[in-house]
Write a protein that holds these residues in place. Structure first.
Motif, short mmCIF file in Angstrom:
data_model
loop_
_atom_site.label_atom_id
_atom_site.label_comp_id
_atom_site.label_asym_id
_atom_site.label_seq_id
_atom_site.Cartn_x
_atom_site.Cartn_y
_atom_site.Cartn_z
N UNK A 14 45.94 27.04 28.80
CA UNK A 14 45.70 28.43 28.40
C UNK A 14 46.43 29.39 29.32
N UNK A 15 46.32 29.15 30.64
CA UNK A 15 47.02 30.00 31.60
C UNK A 15 48.53 29.90 31.46
N UNK A 16 48.99 28.69 31.23
CA UNK A 16 50.41 28.42 31.07
C UNK A 16 50.98 29.24 29.90
N UNK A 17 50.37 29.14 28.75
CA UNK A 17 50.89 29.84 27.58
C UNK A 17 50.72 31.36 27.70
N UNK A 64 56.04 36.34 30.27
CA UNK A 64 57.42 36.15 30.70
C UNK A 64 58.40 36.62 29.63
N UNK A 65 58.06 36.43 28.38
CA UNK A 65 58.96 36.86 27.30
C UNK A 65 59.19 38.37 27.36
N UNK A 66 58.16 39.12 27.75
CA UNK A 66 58.32 40.57 27.89
C UNK A 66 59.27 40.89 29.04
N UNK A 67 59.10 40.16 30.17
CA UNK A 67 59.98 40.37 31.32
C UNK A 67 61.42 39.97 30.99
N UNK A 68 61.57 38.90 30.22
CA UNK A 68 62.91 38.43 29.82
C UNK A 68 63.59 39.48 28.94
N UNK A 77 56.65 26.98 25.23
CA UNK A 77 56.11 27.62 24.02
C UNK A 77 56.52 26.90 22.75
N UNK A 78 57.42 25.94 22.89
CA UNK A 78 57.83 25.17 21.71
C UNK A 78 58.65 25.97 20.73
N UNK A 80 63.75 13.99 24.33
CA UNK A 80 62.60 13.50 23.58
C UNK A 80 61.28 13.94 24.20
N UNK A 81 61.23 14.13 25.52
CA UNK A 81 59.97 14.51 26.18
C UNK A 81 59.58 15.95 25.87
N UNK A 82 60.49 16.74 25.29
CA UNK A 82 60.17 18.12 24.95
C UNK A 82 60.25 18.31 23.44
N UNK A 83 61.37 18.77 22.91
CA UNK A 83 61.39 19.14 21.49
C UNK A 83 62.55 18.52 20.73
N UNK A 84 63.07 17.42 21.26
CA UNK A 84 64.19 16.77 20.58
C UNK A 84 64.00 15.26 20.54
#
Length: 355
Positions: free
Chosen positions: A153-156, A162-166, A190-191, A224-228
């Motif tokens: 929960x904290x991570x997401x 962070x997206x706002x800062x980016x 965030x996937x 593979x460990x993430x999204x591919x």
């Protein structure tokens, strides 16, 4: 019996002399002056295990100075370093990452910088990456099954911030790819959909088509460990390496993609196939054209040293170990529990194998 005594003494002397000679030839034993340092390694000028810096990839006076100043609460050296980097995107991104790691631990100096210089694009880029780092620290480094619901929960939540800062950093400097690279790492957590990452990748490569740090982040997404998958990661690495001019380090992506998808990353036989040997040779062939101050050159040398030891090319491995000794926060050592020990173990294999 009196006649046999001198012969017995001579025989015992020969036995103990022979045994001492055999012991002297064993790696890491005779004359070892410190853990992880044999007599032979010491003679070559290598440092012991306890003098391997596990928090740095390489020594760089400017990056180290800016980071140390930030740790003391001073932001001005960081601002000057980023200004000096100019449009050198590899160096700018390396500075952003180094400073963001400090800010993720304590950001009072960064807040002071942003207060003194509102709208500074360098400070904004550091803030964006530091928020990403903070999110990953909240998550922790364990597997998903080892991570609690509270950690996720904290991570997401922090990644969304962070997206706002980016976005703010992108607005302040439309040319700088560093905020876009930070967005890649936010996307891991965030996937982000494949289609979004493809658009993001187009934005990055328009600005810096052969940016190594960006390619490394994208490769992680496609693993593979993430999204591919292994196939997607290796395809990405191969296309990038094939299209790159000499001196970009991008041929190393093939080695990274290969390493990331091994079930037994320390098993030797899988590194000795003609295909992997050819990938290793391609990276070696790229090195002469790489600028000496490339921020990721040291990491590629570490990776090469590991592959070359696995391939029993010990003399070639020693060349890489000589170039990087002293800083071991790099692939592949950083993937294991005691990077300094593993590094010194492989370095010793190269020392003994090259004799």
């Amino acid at each position: 019996m009196a006649r046999l005594l001198p012969l017995l003494v001579i025989a015992l002397g020969i036995f103990f002399w022979f045994r001492s000679r055999r012991s002297a030839g064993r790696p890491g034993r005779a004359g070892a002056s410190a853990p992880g340092l044999s007599q032979e390694a010491a003679a070559l000028g290598f440092l012991p295990q306890d003098r391997q810096d596990t928090d740095r990839l390489m020594r760089d006076p400017q990056i180290d100075g800016a980071r140390e100043a930030a740790q003391r609460g001073e932001w001005e050296p960081a601002a000057r370093a980023l200004a000096d980097a100019g449009r050198d995107w590899e160096r700018r991104t390396a500075l952003v990452i180094a400073l963001a790691r400090v800010a993720a631990e304590e950001d009072a100096w960064l807040t002071a910088w942003q207060t003194a210089c509102p709208g500074d694009p360098g400070a904004a880029a550091v803030r964006a990456r530091s928020t990403v780092f903070l999110a990953w620290e909240l998550r922790g480094g364990g597997f998903a099954k080892e991570t609690t619901a509270e950690q996720f929960e904290g991570f997401h939540r922090v990644l969304m911030r962070a997206r706002e800062d980016i976005a703010r950093a992108m607005e302040l400097d439309a040319e700088d790819p560093s905020p876009h690279v930070s967005d890649l790492w936010a996307g891991l957590g965030l996937g982000y959909p494949h289609a979004y990452v493809a658009e993001l990748w187009a934005e990055i490569t328009t600005r810096a088509p052969f940016h190594f740090e960006a390619h490394y982040g994208a490769l992680q997404y496609w693993c593979a460990k993430w999204h591919g998958s292994a196939e997607l990661a290796r395809d990405f690495a191969d296309k990038a390496a094939s299209a790159a001019p000499a001196g970009t380090l991008l041929p190393a992506l093939r080695l990274i993609a290969f390493f990331e998808h091994l079930d037994r990353p320390l098993g030797a036989r899988q590194y000795r196939t003609p295909e992997v040997t050819a990938m290793t040779d391609a990276v070696l062939a790229d090195l002469p054209a790489v600028r000496p101050d490339h921020p990721r050159l040291a990491e590629v040398r570490h990776l090469l040293a590991f592959f070359l030891v696995q391939q029993q090319r010990h003399a070639e491995a020693l060349e890489q170990f000589r170039a990087v000794d002293g800083c071991v926060d790099a692939l592949p050592w950083a993937y294991f529990g005691d990077p300094a020990k593993l590094y010194c173990d492989y370095r010793e294999r190269a020392v003994q194998g090259a004799r």
